[in-house]
Structures are given as structure tokens and as C-alpha cells.
Design a protein around this motif. Structure first.
Motif, PDB file in Angstrom:
ATOM      1  N   PRO A  45       0.825  -1.210   0.000  1.00 11.92           N
ATOM      2  CA  PRO A  45       0.000   0.000   0.000  1.00 11.92           C
ATOM      3  C   PRO A  45       0.862   1.263   0.000  1.00 11.92           C
ATOM      4  O   PRO A  45       1.884   1.317   0.667  1.00 11.92           O
ATOM      5  CB  PRO A  45      -0.804  -0.105   1.300  1.00 11.92           C
ATOM      6  N   VAL A  46       0.432   2.237  -0.789  1.00 16.40           N
ATOM      7  CA  VAL A  46       1.110   3.531  -0.778  1.00 16.40           C
ATOM      8  C   VAL A  46       0.256   4.449   0.083  1.00 16.40           C
ATOM      9  O   VAL A  46      -0.811   4.894  -0.319  1.00 16.40           O
ATOM     10  CB  VAL A  46       1.251   4.084  -2.209  1.00 16.40           C
ATOM     11  N   ARG A 239       7.570   7.875 -13.767  1.00 17.77           N
ATOM     12  CA  ARG A 239       7.261   6.934 -12.697  1.00 17.77           C
ATOM     13  C   ARG A 239       8.324   7.001 -11.588  1.00 17.77           C
ATOM     14  O   ARG A 239       8.002   6.999 -10.395  1.00 17.77           O
ATOM     15  CB  ARG A 239       7.195   5.527 -13.310  1.00 17.77           C
ATOM     16  N   ALA A 240       9.584   7.092 -11.991  1.00 18.53           N
ATOM     17  CA  ALA A 240      10.665   7.125 -10.998  1.00 18.53           C
ATOM     18  C   ALA A 240      10.584   8.389 -10.148  1.00 18.53           C
ATOM     19  O   ALA A 240      10.847   8.347  -8.936  1.00 18.53           O
ATOM     20  CB  ALA A 240      12.018   7.032 -11.696  1.00 18.53           C
ATOM     21  N   LEU A 241      10.213   9.509 -10.752  1.00 18.76           N
ATOM     22  CA  LEU A 241      10.106  10.744  -9.960  1.00 18.76           C
ATOM     23  C   LEU A 241       8.995  10.610  -8.916  1.00 18.76           C
ATOM     24  O   LEU A 241       9.162  11.001  -7.757  1.00 18.76           O
ATOM     25  CB  LEU A 241       9.821  11.946 -10.865  1.00 18.76           C
ATOM     26  N   TYR A 242       7.861  10.060  -9.334  1.00 14.07           N
ATOM     27  CA  TYR A 242       6.778   9.857  -8.359  1.00 14.07           C
ATOM     28  C   TYR A 242       7.202   8.849  -7.285  1.00 14.07           C
ATOM     29  O   TYR A 242       6.860   8.995  -6.111  1.00 14.07           O
ATOM     30  CB  TYR A 242       5.497   9.393  -9.053  1.00 14.07           C
ATOM     31  N   LYS A 275      -1.072   2.505  -9.504  1.00 15.38           N
ATOM     32  CA  LYS A 275      -1.310   1.644  -8.335  1.00 15.38           C
ATOM     33  C   LYS A 275      -0.021   1.260  -7.608  1.00 15.38           C
ATOM     34  O   LYS A 275      -0.042   0.944  -6.424  1.00 15.38           O
ATOM     35  CB  LYS A 275      -2.042   0.373  -8.777  1.00 15.38           C
ATOM     36  N   ASP A 276       1.101   1.247  -8.336  1.00 14.02           N
ATOM     37  CA  ASP A 276       2.363   0.840  -7.722  1.00 14.02           C
ATOM     38  C   ASP A 276       3.071   2.010  -7.044  1.00 14.02           C
ATOM     39  O   ASP A 276       4.011   1.801  -6.287  1.00 14.02           O
ATOM     40  CB  ASP A 276       3.297   0.250  -8.796  1.00 14.02           C
TER      41      ASP A 276
END
Ligand code: GAL
Length: 644
Positions: A45-46, A239-242, A275-276
Motif C-alpha cells: 500500500p502507498v 514513474r521514478a520521480l513519483y 497503483k504501484d
């Protein structure tokens, strides 16, 4: 000679395969090589949002003209009007709160002329702590806003706003880029925020020709993401920044008590990987207070049921209830908009100036039985059980066995008769199905088989029904999407989803160089009771109402948690397949062990039954493994897939 050429060819092939695999891995796509059952549930979970977050945000009500009086006014209204009690907890400041980044140490400074309580000490010392303390004392939680890049949306898009960040170039760089750890620690540890929305203008609109870049006032940021252009977006970089923001949040809030809202407008294929990385992720560009824009936002989530679930939510943007086409003179439309967000498990963030709210609007936002649908703990997003351009039937499986929420949606300007039958509900036809109108809060009797409902133009009839499930125990997988994780989607190149309603572009009208084609990747992703290309599931000309449609080389995880004894499905290549050459093997794993496997299934071959004993299994994994290559994407169907 011959063998040297052969060797060379083989070497070249090996390099090509390695490059293809690396590219696939980079883009986050399944390759046959990565298609292994892991036996472990892959989603951590995030943050913390077991049900969709509910609250208020300043943007739709005030735009960049946010200030403390307005936000606290909303907070007080949430409490006074009973909305806080109904579940609305987060009070979120959007764009517009900043003064600058302090030159000496990079600490962010709040514009105290807008937020007076932030002036806590000597020159340059500001803190939101008094503000968040006040909210916490009221039983509410506090949300703040930032951007992935160096600069933010208002600096690009509202250059005439008098409240933009001031100072030299570095002082005006108020976004997270290069300051993630520092800012997240300030916001969550020192200032006590609970929720952050992270926008993406800084990585998208500050190229030399972007709205921010052209002003010459900011450091140029070569875009990592191009809105409406997936191919030109650097998906792994976005994605990596988030993910860095997520990791910083986990570090300052080890108990996981935070919400991370990704706001990159459905671009860069975030609809597949949000979601990840986030607690919730926007699936479209900005909603506006008009019917067409609302449809656009709604359509951007309505096919994404496989991606949302407890702790991870598709976000079609904040509510416009109370504004424009959804104001007190359009209560039917306001109820429709709210019903759609509720049944899709969308976060419910009010975007209205609650200080002036008439009771009719409060009543909509506070409708207890509609909110209960949204907050149902199973977290199964509504599934489109019938869809045409005119009418839709959306069914959401609730946690209490035999209960479903149903939205009958008339998208047209004329009254409609929409027939709901037991098959839409996966209920037996000859047992009574009782009906309750969730807006009227009135029972509507019961029916067997089917019943016709009159639905007014633009109306969503929001019902709860209960009846006898078709399966004596357990569920079809398409009834338990909240327990599914799309671990590998099988998509090789992200494609644009053509099913989304196209409104007039709000920024460029009909004449903008971009035209009016909103495009979000996601076409080909797995679906419930549909093929990945939005068709009826069909194997060798036999159609199946229920099942999971996917592309080959996909892997789905199902959180079974030891609650089932048997998996069953009929599997095969779907008639809508684009590639007809490669066969596919269907594999079922339980906690990483192979439990059942089909023979290689070919196009036009009748469905094969597949069963597995899953007693005690925690994670069921379904893999459709393509054998060899094909020119087109191979579409597979797990018909009637169920856990009993
Ligand atoms: C947009 C975002 C809106 C709002 C706005 C602020 O990018 O989608 O929800 O936050 O920026 O400038």
C-alpha cells in the motif's frame, strides 16, 4: 562461410532479443521472460486509504485565489453541515499557497498575506503548523499541493496572477524537483500535513516552447511527459520521480499514514502503473463544470476496474457538484455526477465554496446511502455490464454477499427505458431481487428475471439490489476486482483508449493545434466481463457474459487469502484477437506453485476447462503465456473465471 554467417545471424538475433527485453522491461511491459509467478502479492500500500479518500480541495472552487479564510470556511462548513461526519475528512490546499523557496537553505516559505496564521516568527520563518493544528483539532486532516518539477502549474498557466512565487529564479522554484526529501519532511514532519497532491506541469510545460518555458522567466526543463502523446513521454522517468516522492513519504511517515495523489492527468500511461506508486492517480485532464467534461472524466475511469482496489484508486478528478452544470438549478445532473463517482470508487473531493452552499447541494454531497456505496470496504469498482453510447449499466459488487449497487445511466437528452436483468447482476433469474432507490432512500419492491426502469435525460438511477448469487459460493473474478492486481498487462506498446468521450478542448477550443483528441494509454489492458478492446468475450464463436479479458503474456494476481477452495474457468483465444498465429498456454499458480495448466490453445479452438484446487492459497496467479511470436497482439479470455 555458411556457419560464420549463421553465427553472425545468431549473435545479431541474441542482441536484438536482449534489446527488446530491455526495452520492454524499461517500459514496464511484460515480456515472456519476466512472466513468472512470484507467489507474493506485489502491491504494497502507498499510504493509507482503505476506502476512497473524501474531503475538500480549493481548486474547483477558487482556482489560484486560495487563502486561509476560504479554506477554513470550507473546514467549518464540513463540520457544521454534517459532511465531516458523513466521511469528508481531508481539507486540501491546491496551487497558490507559496511565496518562495528561501535562498539560504531552500526551505519553502508560505505567503502569509494569504495564510496569516503561518507567520510564526522572525523574517522568513513561516509554518503551516498552526493551520494543520486547527484542522486536526476539528477532527479533520490536512492536504497540501506541490509539483514534480521545479516550477508549478500556476506559473505556467496564470502568469498574471498577483500571488505567484517571487524572487530570483531559484527562489521561484517551488516544486519538488531537487528538494523531494527536504520538502516532504517539511510538509509532513514539521508542518503536519497528511495528504499531498503532486502535479506535473513542471516536467511537462517548461520546455523551451512550453507555456512556462516561453516566458523566459524559468529554468528550461526538457519535458519528461507530453500530454496527449504517450509515445513522447518518458514513462520510466515520470514513474521514478513519483516513486521518489512515495519513498520520501514512507521515510517520514513510517506508519504509512499519508495519501499521495498523483496528478499527471492520465498521461505517461499512469492509468496502468499509478497503483504501484500512488494512493490515487488522475486518469484524465481537468474536469470542468459542464456535462461533456464530466463524461470525459467518467469514461477515463469506467474501463479501469482492474486497477483500483482498497488503498489504490482511479481518480477521475475532483467533484464539480454545486458548480456550473451541476449547481442547485441542475440537481438531477449533480446527483448523476455524484452517483458515477460513487460507484466508480472515485475519491470524493468537494470542489465547491461550501460557505454559500444551499441545503440541496449539501444533501447531495452528504447522501448517506450513496456514500456508503463508494466507501464499501471490498473496494470493487463498478463494472460496465452493459454499455452503448446512449445508456450504461454499471454494477458494483458490495461486501455483503448478494448485494450490489447499480447505476442505470442515461447519457442522452431523452427519457429512456432501461431494462435491468438478473444476468447483469450475476443473480439467479427465478429468485426475487429486491430494489432500493438510494437517492429517494425508498424500497422499490422486487422483481424476478428483469425489470424496466424509466430514466430521465442525463439521469443516473442509483440502486441497491439484493438477490441470490449465481454461484452458490464464492465469486466470479469480475465481481472481485478489488482483490486483483494486474502484475503484467501484456501490452507491448501502450495504445490510446478510443472509448473516452471527447469534449471540446477547454484550453484550445476547436482551433488549437492539438485538435480535440484526448488520448490516454490503456487500450488493451485487462478488463472485467469484456475483452481488453471493449468487446464481448468470445471463444470460437461462443460468447461468454462473464470472465476476464486480457492480452497474452499477462499475469494477474488475485488476493485469495485462503478463502476459497476451487478456481475454475474456460480458457481460450478470444475471437477479437489481432494475432491469430501464436498459441497460448494458460497457467494457474497458488502461492507460486503451478496448480493447473492448459494445453497450448489456438485461435478458433473451443474453450478448454481449467480447474485448480486452491484450498489455503493466499495468492492465485493467472498467467496467459504466448508460445512464439505473432504479428499482432494475442487476445485471451478466462471465461467464467471464478473462485469458489
Ligand atoms: C492542474 C491540476 C488541477 C489543479 C491545477 C492547479 O494541473 O490538474 O487539478 O491542481 O493544476 O494549477
Amino acid at each position: 562461410m555458411q556457419s560464420r554467417r549463421l553465427r553472425k545471424l545468431r549473435n545479431r538475433l541474441a542482441v536484438a532479443v536482449a534489446v527488446a527485453l530491455a526495452l520492454g522491461a524499461l517500459a514496464g511491459h511484460a515480456t515472456a521472460a519476466s512472466l513468472n509467478a512470484t507467489g507474493a502479492w506485489a502491491l504494497a500500500p502507498v499510504g493509507h486509504a482503505p476506502t476512497p479518500p473524501m474531503g475538500w480541495n480549493s481548486w474547483n472552487a477558487f482556482g489560484v485565489n486560495v487563502n486561509e479564510a476560504r479554506v477554513m470556511g470550507a473546514a467549518r462548513a464540513l463540520v457544521a453541515d454534517g459532511l465531516a461526519k458523513a466521511g469528508y475528512r481531508y481539507v486540501n490546499i491546491d496551487d497558490g499557497w507559496w511565496l518562495q523557496r528561501r535562498a539560504s537553505d531552500g526551505r519553502m516559505i508560505i505567503r502569509t498575506s494569504l495564510f496569516p496564521s503561518a507567520a510564526v516568527g522572525g523574517a522568513g520563518l513561516t509554518s503551516f503548523r498552526p493551520f494543520t493544528d486547527k484542522l486536526h483539532a476539528m477532527g479533520l486532516e490536512a492536504g497540501i499541493y506541490s509539483d514534480l518539477g521545479r516550477n508549478v502549474c500556476s506559473q505556467a498557466w496564470s502568469p498574471d496572477n498577483p500571488n505567484l512565487p517571487v524572487g530570483n529564479r531559484a527562489e521561484r522554484e517551488v516544486g519538488l524537483y531537487g528538494h523531494v526529501t527536504q520538502d516532504i519532511s517539511l510538509y509532513f514532519k514539521d508542518w503536519g500535513f497528511d495528504y499531498i497532491k503532486v502535479d506535473a506541469c513542471g516536467i511537462a510545460h517548461y520546455g523551451a516552447n512550453g507555456a512556462g518555458g516561453k516566458q523566459g522567466k524559468f529554468r528550461v526543463f526538457p519535458p519528461l511527459m507530453v500530454d496527449q502523446n504517450t509515445a513522447q513521454s518518458n514513462i520510466p522517468a515520470v514513474r521514478a520521480l513519483y516513486a521518489r516522492v512515495r519513498d520520501a513519504l514512507r521515510a517520514v511517515r513510517p506508519d504509512g499514514r499519508f495519501v499521495l495523489s498523483l496528478c499527471n492527468w492520465g498521461a505517461a500511461n499512469v492509468r496502468a502503473w499509478g497503483k504501484d506508486v500512488g494512493t490515487m492517480w488522475r486518469t484524465s485532464t481537468d474536469i470542468q463544470a459542464n456535462w461533456s467534461r464530466m463524461l470525459h472524466s467518467f469514461d477515463s475511469v469506467s474501463t479501469r476496474e482492474m486497477y483500483s482496489g482498497p488503498g489504490r484508486w482511479n481518480d477521475p478528478d475532483m467533484l464539480e457538484v454545486g458548480n456550473g452544470d451541476f449547481d442547485q438549478h441542475h440537481l438531477l445532473q449533480a446527483r448523476s455526477h455524484f452517483s458515477l463517482w460513487a460507484i466508480e470508487d472515485a475519491p470524493l473531493l468537494i470542489g465547491y465554496d461550501l460557505r454559500k452552499a444551499p441545503q440541496s447541494i449539501i444533501d447531495i454531497l452528504g447522501a448517506p446511502e450513496v456514500i456508503a456505496v463508494n466507501q464499501d470496504p471490498a473496494g470493487n469498482q463498478g463494472v460496465l455490464e452493459y454499455t452503448s453510447s446512449d445508456y450504461q449499466i454499471i454494477v458494483k459488487t458490495l461486501s455483503r454477499r448478494g448485494e450490489k449497487a447499480v447505476a442505470l445511466f442515461n447519457r442522452t437528452d431523452e427519457a429512456a427505458k432501461i431494462e435491468l436483468n438478473s444476468a447483469h447482476l450475476k443473480m439467479v433469474a427465478d429468485a426475487p431481487i429486491t430494489v432500493r432507490d438510494l437517492w429517494a432512500r425508498r424500497d422499490l419492491g422486487s422483481f424476478t428475471g428483469s425489470r424496466v426502469f424509466t430514466v430521465r435525460p442525463h439521469e443516473v438511477l442509483m440502486l441497491k439490489v439484493s438477490g441470490k448469487p449465481l454461484l452458490a459460493s464464492g465469486y466470479y473474478l469480475s465481481e472481485m476486482t478489488g482483490r486483483i492486481n494486474v502484475a503484467d498487462d501484456g501490452v507491448l506498446v501502450p495504445e490510446e483508449d478510443p472509448t473516452i468521450h471527447r469534449p471540446l478542448d477547454p484550453y484550445t477550443g476547436s482551433t488549437g493545434s492539438d485538435g480535440t483528441r484526448p488520448v490516454y494509454a490503456g487500450w488493451g489492458d485487462p478488463r472485467a466481463d469484456s475483452t481488453p478492446y471493449d468487446d464481448t468475450l468470445r471463444i470460437a464463436n461462443v460468447s461468454y457474459r462473464y470472465g476476464i479479458g486480457a492480452l497474452a503474456n499477462s499475469r494477474l494476481q488475485v488476493q485469495a487469502e485462503g478463502g476459497f477452495t476451487r478456481f475454475s474457468a474456460q480458457v481460450g483465444i478470444d475471437d477479437t484477437t489481432r494475432g491469430r498465429a501464436a498459441p497460448v498456454r494458460f497457467e494457474v499458480y497458488g502461492d507460486g506453485k503451478l496448480l493447473a495448466v492448459s494445453r497450448p490453445m489456438h485461435f478458433n479452438e473451443a474453450a478448454a476447462p481449467l480447474r485448480a484446487d486452491v484450498a489455503g492459497v493466499k495468492v492465485v496467479e493467472l498467467i496467459a503465456r504466448q508460445i512464439g511470436t505473432d504479428q499482432g497482439a494475442v487476445v485471451v479470455t478466462w471465461a467464467n473465471a471464478a473462485l469458489e
